[in-house]
Design an enzyme around this catalytic site. Structure first.
Site, PDB file in Angstrom:
ATOM      1  N   ALA A  95      38.116  35.392  46.261  1.00 21.26           N
ATOM      2  CA  ALA A  95      38.230  34.086  45.586  1.00 21.26           C
ATOM      3  C   ALA A  95      38.828  34.540  43.772  1.00 21.26           C
ATOM      4  O   ALA A  95      37.804  36.116  44.126  1.00 21.26           O
ATOM      5  CB  ALA A  95      36.687  33.010  45.398  1.00 21.26           C
TER       6      ALA A  95
ATOM      7  N   GLY B  90      35.974  35.542  49.974  1.00 17.56           N
ATOM      8  CA  GLY B  90      36.789  34.564  50.207  1.00 17.56           C
ATOM      9  C   GLY B  90      38.185  34.809  51.295  1.00 17.56           C
ATOM     10  O   GLY B  90      38.685  34.266  51.718  1.00 17.56           O
TER      11      GLY B  90
ATOM     12  N   GLU C  27      36.464  34.924  54.060  1.00 16.59           N
ATOM     13  CA  GLU C  27      35.811  33.429  54.330  1.00 16.59           C
ATOM     14  C   GLU C  27      37.940  32.845  55.502  1.00 16.59           C
ATOM     15  O   GLU C  27      37.597  32.093  56.250  1.00 16.59           O
ATOM     16  CB  GLU C  27      35.560  32.426  53.807  1.00 16.59           C
ATOM     17  CG  GLU C  27      34.458  33.506  53.131  1.00 16.59           C
ATOM     18  CD  GLU C  27      33.170  32.559  52.265  1.00 16.59           C
ATOM     19  OE1 GLU C  27      34.119  33.137  51.049  1.00 16.59           O
ATOM     20  OE2 GLU C  27      32.209  31.635  51.898  1.00 16.59           O
TER      21      GLU C  27
ATOM     22  N   GLU D  42      29.146  38.666  47.758  1.00 18.46           N
ATOM     23  CA  GLU D  42      28.890  37.805  47.081  1.00 18.46           C
ATOM     24  C   GLU D  42      28.003  37.609  46.064  1.00 18.46           C
ATOM     25  O   GLU D  42      27.438  37.885  45.250  1.00 18.46           O
ATOM     26  CB  GLU D  42      29.011  36.062  46.957  1.00 18.46           C
ATOM     27  CG  GLU D  42      30.480  35.940  47.694  1.00 18.46           C
ATOM     28  CD  GLU D  42      30.845  35.821  48.693  1.00 18.46           C
ATOM     29  OE1 GLU D  42      30.865  36.958  49.678  1.00 18.46           O
ATOM     30  OE2 GLU D  42      32.683  35.763  49.641  1.00 18.46           O
TER      31      GLU D  42
HETATM   32  N1  COA Z   1      39.289  38.152  41.624  1.00 20.82           N
HETATM   33  C1  COA Z   1      40.060  38.315  40.186  1.00 20.82           C
HETATM   34  N2  COA Z   1      40.849  39.935  40.481  1.00 20.82           N
HETATM   35  C2  COA Z   1      40.507  40.233  41.575  1.00 20.82           C
HETATM   36  C3  COA Z   1      40.077  40.566  42.159  1.00 20.82           C
HETATM   37  C4  COA Z   1      39.258  38.773  42.695  1.00 20.82           C
HETATM   38  N3  COA Z   1      38.764  38.410  43.587  1.00 20.82           N
HETATM   39  N4  COA Z   1      39.383  41.591  43.022  1.00 20.82           N
HETATM   40  C5  COA Z   1      40.518  42.341  42.358  1.00 20.82           C
HETATM   41  N5  COA Z   1      40.881  41.592  41.283  1.00 20.82           N
HETATM   42  C6  COA Z   1      41.524  42.223  40.070  1.00 20.82           C
HETATM   43  C7  COA Z   1      41.282  43.288  39.359  1.00 20.82           C
HETATM   44  O1  COA Z   1      40.408  42.504  38.516  1.00 20.82           O
HETATM   45  C8  COA Z   1      42.499  43.756  38.317  1.00 20.82           C
HETATM   46  O2  COA Z   1      43.157  43.408  37.566  1.00 20.82           O
HETATM   47  P1  COA Z   1      43.406  43.967  36.192  1.00 20.82           P
HETATM   48  O3  COA Z   1      44.405  44.925  36.214  1.00 20.82           O
HETATM   49  O4  COA Z   1      44.240  42.845  35.473  1.00 20.82           O
HETATM   50  O5  COA Z   1      42.847  44.502  35.598  1.00 20.82           O
HETATM   51  C9  COA Z   1      43.357  44.024  39.988  1.00 20.82           C
HETATM   52  O6  COA Z   1      43.025  42.636  40.817  1.00 20.82           O
HETATM   53  C10 COA Z   1      43.070  44.854  40.940  1.00 20.82           C
HETATM   54  O7  COA Z   1      41.731  45.388  41.197  1.00 20.82           O
HETATM   55  P2  COA Z   1      41.161  46.832  40.967  1.00 20.82           P
HETATM   56  O8  COA Z   1      39.491  46.093  40.804  1.00 20.82           O
HETATM   57  O9  COA Z   1      41.959  47.490  39.347  1.00 20.82           O
HETATM   58  O10 COA Z   1      41.399  47.882  41.935  1.00 20.82           O
HETATM   59  P3  COA Z   1      41.050  48.995  43.015  1.00 20.82           P
HETATM   60  O11 COA Z   1      40.964  49.212  44.140  1.00 20.82           O
HETATM   61  O12 COA Z   1      39.537  49.602  42.059  1.00 20.82           O
HETATM   62  O13 COA Z   1      39.059  47.777  43.420  1.00 20.82           O
HETATM   63  C11 COA Z   1      38.383  46.254  45.159  1.00 20.82           C
HETATM   64  C12 COA Z   1      39.495  46.947  44.671  1.00 20.82           C
HETATM   65  C13 COA Z   1      38.851  45.518  45.778  1.00 20.82           C
HETATM   66  C14 COA Z   1      37.162  46.916  45.716  1.00 20.82           C
HETATM   67  C15 COA Z   1      37.865  45.781  44.123  1.00 20.82           C
HETATM   68  O14 COA Z   1      38.812  44.897  43.268  1.00 20.82           O
HETATM   69  C16 COA Z   1      37.037  44.478  43.969  1.00 20.82           C
HETATM   70  O15 COA Z   1      35.316  44.980  43.765  1.00 20.82           O
HETATM   71  N6  COA Z   1      37.568  42.985  43.518  1.00 20.82           N
HETATM   72  C17 COA Z   1      36.388  41.747  43.794  1.00 20.82           C
HETATM   73  C18 COA Z   1      35.936  41.787  45.478  1.00 20.82           C
HETATM   74  C19 COA Z   1      35.056  40.834  45.809  1.00 20.82           C
HETATM   75  O16 COA Z   1      33.438  41.187  44.910  1.00 20.82           O
HETATM   76  N7  COA Z   1      34.816  39.903  46.043  1.00 20.82           N
HETATM   77  C20 COA Z   1      34.687  38.557  46.570  1.00 20.82           C
HETATM   78  C21 COA Z   1      34.693  37.616  45.256  1.00 20.82           C
HETATM   79  S1  COA Z   1      33.249  36.036  45.099  1.00 20.82           S
END
Ligand code: COA
Length: 257
Positions: free
Chosen positions: A66, A112, A115, A135
């Site tokens: 999400a 999400g 999910e 989460e």
């Molecule tokens: N919500 C909002 N933005 C998200 C996102 C999320 N769940 N997951 C990734 N993004 C965005 C990042 O903020 C980044 O945006 P920016 O370039 O404007 O800063 C872009 O997507 C790329 O992500 P980034 O984190 O730079 O990529 P990465 O390869 O370093 O890491 C992940 C990949 C998936 C490990 C990391 O993005 C992450 O941990 N995301 C969140 C996962 C999460 O907790 N999801 C559950 C949400 S309830």
């Protein structure tokens, strides 16, 4: 219908929805959830669409969760409204569609995103995919059905561990867990999804709908899945597809559903 955050394509009776916010790793913001819901609704109403493949844009992510930036400042009330509306509009809706939905997980499926994949009827994954429900690392719990569907798919103990540790598992581990049915190379993922879809397309969509309903009913509180099965089984005998399927078998020809 025009969409900003998803792509919709159709090839005969097979439709593909691609979540398309690659710069945000296809994170599910409100607009994307609304667009996905409209697309699934339209495909469900389209009598020519018999199977739907759901995947993510790019090579990195199915859906990275999400959109955290949208709910970071939410109150308790807003949080529960977000979960309730999302579950009803999209996640429960997909699970109960009469059209089979295959999730083709092409990269990160987190929070999400996992999910969403779990609300599809089944899942396949590319070998680079990583799945998890992170989460609790954000101080929240899965809110789009993850605490219910993950234990259904992988068992209570593994679900507890995945949710408590917030850890990601690999595609191969997900296959061992029973979370995905097949793992393949990324460049072959959609072809595999289409191959499975083509097997489904040979069969009666009326009977498939009845089977989805009967299977899902076994997971509903207070409903006896065996009774639903008996009722749905009986109803099949009144359908054109049953007449066609059985006479085709007896005539030694392929059915034309
Ligand atoms: N919500 C909002 N933005 C998200 C996102 C999320 N769940 N997951 C990734 N993004 C965005 C990042 O903020 C980044 O945006 P920016 O370039 O404007 O800063 C872009 O997507 C790329 O992500 P980034 O984190 O730079 O990529 P990465 O390869 O370093 O890491 C992940 C990949 C998936 C490990 C990391 O993005 C992450 O941990 N995301 C969140 C996962 C999460 O907790 N999801 C559950 C949400 S309830």
């Amino acid at each position: 219908m025009t969409f900003k955050n998803i792509l919709l394509s159709k090839k005969d009776r097979l439709a593909q929805i691609t979540i398309h916010r690659p710069k945000k790793l296809n994170a599910l913001n409100k607009d994307t959830i609304v667009e996905l819901s409209s697309a699934f609704e339209a495909l469900e109403e389209d009598t020519n669409t018999k199977v739907i493949i759901l995947t993510g844009s790019g090579e990195k992510a199915f859906v990275a969760g999400a959109d955290i930036s949208e709910f970071a400042n939410f109150s308790e009330e807003e949080g529960s409204r977000l979960a309730r509306a999302g579950q009803k509009m999209l996640f429960d809706f997909i699970e109960n569609l009469s059209t089979p939905v295959i999730a083709a997980i092409n990269g990160f499926a987190l929070g999400g995103g996992l999910e969403l994949a779990m609300s599809c009827h089944f899942r396949i994954a590319s070998d680079n995919a990583k799945m998890g429900l992170p989460e609790v690392s954000l101080g929240v719990i899965p809110g789009y059905g993850g605490t219910q569907r993950l234990p259904q798919l992988v068992g209570k103990g593994k679900a507890m561990e995945m949710i408590m540790t917030a850890a990601m598992i690999s595609a191969d581990e997900a296959k061992d867990y029973g979370l995905v049915n097949y793992v393949t190379k990324q460049e072959e993922l959609l072809a595999l999804a289409e191959k499975i879809a083509s097997k489904i397309l040979r069969n009666s969509s009326v009977a498939i709908h009845a089977a989805i309903r009967a299977i899902n009913s076994g997971f509903e509180e207070g409903i006896n899945g065996f009774d639903v099965e008996i009722d749905a089984f009986g109803k099949c005998f009144g359908t054109e597809d049953f007449k066609e399927g059985t006479s085709a078998f007896l005539d030694k020809r392929k059915p034309n559903f």
